[in-house]
Enzyme design. Structure first.
Site, PDB file in Angstrom:
ATOM      1  N   SER A  66       0.794  -1.226   0.000  1.00 54.66           N
ATOM      2  CA  SER A  66       0.000   0.000   0.000  1.00 54.66           C
ATOM      3  C   SER A  66       0.829   1.281   0.000  1.00 54.66           C
ATOM      4  CB  SER A  66      -0.936  -0.079   1.205  1.00 54.66           C
ATOM      5  OG  SER A  66      -1.868   0.931   1.146  1.00 54.66           O
ATOM      6  N   ALA A 385     -10.257   8.941   7.892  1.00 52.53           N
ATOM      7  CA  ALA A 385      -9.771  10.267   7.498  1.00 52.53           C
ATOM      8  C   ALA A 385      -8.686  10.147   6.427  1.00 52.53           C
ATOM      9  CB  ALA A 385      -9.232  10.992   8.723  1.00 52.53           C
ATOM     10  N   ASN A 386      -7.912   9.043   6.457  1.00 55.73           N
ATOM     11  CA  ASN A 386      -6.807   8.899   5.509  1.00 55.73           C
ATOM     12  C   ASN A 386      -7.239   8.557   4.075  1.00 55.73           C
ATOM     13  OD1 ASN A 386      -7.399   6.152   5.564  1.00 55.73           O
ATOM     14  ND2 ASN A 386      -5.797   5.662   7.044  1.00 55.73           N
TER      15      ASN A 386
HETATM   16  C1  LIG Z   1      -7.114  -2.348   4.409  1.00 56.24           C
HETATM   17  C2  LIG Z   1      -6.824  -1.731   5.726  1.00 56.24           C
HETATM   18  O1  LIG Z   1      -7.405  -2.084   6.735  1.00 56.24           O
HETATM   19  N1  LIG Z   1      -5.891  -0.781   5.699  1.00 56.24           N
HETATM   20  C3  LIG Z   1      -5.378  -0.114   6.887  1.00 56.24           C
HETATM   21  C4  LIG Z   1      -3.940   0.261   6.593  1.00 56.24           C
HETATM   22  O2  LIG Z   1      -3.909   1.076   5.464  1.00 56.24           O
HETATM   23  P1  LIG Z   1      -3.132   0.745   4.105  1.00 56.24           P
HETATM   24  O3  LIG Z   1      -3.478   1.850   3.123  1.00 56.24           O
HETATM   25  O4  LIG Z   1      -3.623  -0.566   3.659  1.00 56.24           O
HETATM   26  O5  LIG Z   1      -1.705   0.784   4.482  1.00 56.24           O
HETATM   27  O6  LIG Z   1      -3.397   0.974   7.674  1.00 56.24           O
HETATM   28  C5  LIG Z   1      -4.079   2.219   7.924  1.00 56.24           C
HETATM   29  C6  LIG Z   1      -3.339   2.952   9.044  1.00 56.24           C
HETATM   30  O7  LIG Z   1      -3.332   2.192  10.208  1.00 56.24           O
HETATM   31  C7  LIG Z   1      -5.535   1.957   8.273  1.00 56.24           C
HETATM   32  O8  LIG Z   1      -6.173   3.188   8.426  1.00 56.24           O
HETATM   33  C8  LIG Z   1      -6.183   1.154   7.163  1.00 56.24           C
HETATM   34  O9  LIG Z   1      -7.487   0.819   7.493  1.00 56.24           O
END
Ligand SMILES: CC(=O)N[C@H]1[C@@H](OP(=O)(O)O)O[C@H](CO)[C@@H](O)[C@@H]1O
Length: 406
Positions: A66, A385-386
């Site tokens: 990611s 939020a992200n």
């Molecule tokens: C699929 C998944 O659950 N992704 C997580 C994970 O994000 P990614 O974009 O997959 O790195 O880490 C994030 C931060 O902790 C959280 O906000 C998010 O929900």
């Protein structure tokens, strides 16, 4: 019966060489890619077990880290309807990965899962896999493939995909030919589905100036160019940070996480005042929008997107005066809810609750938690939020949309 000899032989080149503790977390396994070869073999076995548990339904595996730096990689398993792996199986994933120092240990964990979950090993196992643009991806898919084939399972490699595309094909494959059919399990059908919906909701609306799309130098950039062919000019856009080839560029000073954390535009983008832009992340499952207003950076993050989505749907539902049929045959108004995490901006929560009169529910961080909570509503809007998020429509809500006039 498990063919131990075949699995042992296939595992010989994937054994753990450097003692490491692995943990299947919120977004699956994720760490320095050089440590992941045995883990992907373990994920292959996990996916086979899960598919057999589901009586041969197709399980997805996405190989991605990611928004993490390019040297990292990871893997997450996807359930037959496109959801994240159920939480109760995350512990099995961790157990398998931590048993990769010997074939005997690994096989013992496989046997124990078969026993505990009462799995019929004679069931077929069907796996699909895809990866983002990281240089380590292909070798990790090969490790996963070795594990699946050693069990006699089937595997289809979709190659380079965004995370949402992998979730899409898994759901399509498992619903193909049923009344819940979600679409054709191909990349082209995915673009066509998105483009058709986009054209439908923007028909008659004024054309906006081009939006700049920061592809984070990842898979989102080429995917956007392919989607554009299906949009046929319905969206004016320009892709920036679309270099998926040069080393070290993925997510570097760009992408949704960088923009959200730094509250600045990514490198590779120069914005005029008022010009709209958005950033994806390395596997294109996050999006944030932004622009400059009189020189001030304005971010439209997941909280703002969720608020706009809830307001838009609320307006439509009110205008249509929609009633949804309940299990007891009664009909009641469409219920809309918003799901957020503790990181949500408090004023977005207050606006949705007090002004829009939409209930807000909180869950821990992690898409699986938000997704699950959103399923409780006819229309469940969820966003972190992200920039991770979507809108879920219950089968009863979809039926109401399809059967109401106007
Ligand atoms: C699929 C998944 O659950 N992704 C997580 C994970 O994000 P990614 O974009 O997959 O790195 O880490 C994030 C931060 O902790 C959280 O906000 C998010 O929900």
């Amino acid at each position: 019966m498990v063919d131990s000899a075949k699995i042992t032989a296939a595992f010989a080149t994937h054994k753990l060489t450097k003692p490491t503790q692995f943990q299947y977390g919120t977004a699956g396994f994720r760490m320095d890619a050089s440590l992941l070869d045995p883990v992907l073999f373990a994920v292959g076995l996990l996916a086979v077990l899960r598919s057999k548990w589901h009586k041969g339904k197709t399980i997805g595996v996405m190989v991605t880290a990611s928004h993490n730096p390019e040297n990292d990689n990871g893997a997450k398993a996807v359930e037959p309807l496109g959801e994240m792996l159920v939480q109760s199986w995350e512990a099995y994933a961790t157990e398998l990965a931590n048993a990769t120092s010997s074939a005997a240990e690994l096989l013992a964990v496989v046997e124990s899962i078969i026993q505990k979950e009462n799995i019929d090993w004679n069931q077929p196992a069907r796996i699909v896999v895809a990866r983002d643009t990281r240089p380590s991806g292909q070798a990790l898919v090969a490790s996963l493939t070795d594990a699946v084939l050693a069990t006699g399972g089937e595997i289809k490699d979709f190659g380079l995909f965004t995370t949402p595309q992998l979730h899409y094909v898994v759901r399509c494959i498992n619903t193909l030919g049923t009344p819940d059919s979600y679409g054709e399990p191909t990349e082209e059908a995915y673009y066509e589905k998105l483009a058709t919906a986009f054209k439908k909701i923007t028909t008659g609306l004024p054309r906006l100036s081009p939006i700049l799309i920061d592809g984070a130098n990842g898979i989102g950039a080429p995917a956007m160019e392919k989607l554009a062919k299906h949009l046929g000019g319905a969206l004016a856009y320009e892709v920036a940070n679309g270099d998926t080839v040069s080393k070290g560029k993925l997510n570097f000073e760009c992408g949704a996480d960088f923009v959200k954390i730094k509250q600045i535009a990514p490198s590779g983008i120069t914005l005029k005042d008022g010009q709209r832009a958005c950033s994806l992340d390395g596997d294109a499952d996050r999006i944030v929008f932004y622009f400059f207003e009189n020189g001030t950076f304005r971010l439209l993050d997941g909280d703002k997107i969720a608020t706009l989505a809830a307001e838009f749907i609320m307006d439509l539902a009110k205008q249509a005066n929609l009633l949804v049929e309940r299990q007891d045959g009664s009909k009641t108004p469409l219920n809309i809810g918003l799901v957020q995490t503790a990181y949500a901006n408090g004023s977005s929560t207050a606006y949705v609750k007090d002004t829009l009169q939409v209930p807000v529910v909180f869950t821990p961080t992690g898409v699986k938690h938000l997704h699950h909570a959103a399923e409780a509503f006819d229309v469940g809007v969820y966003f972190e939020a992200n920039g991770h998020g979507t809108v879920l429509f219950s089968p009863a809500a979809v039926k109401a949309f399809k059967t109401s006039k106007g």
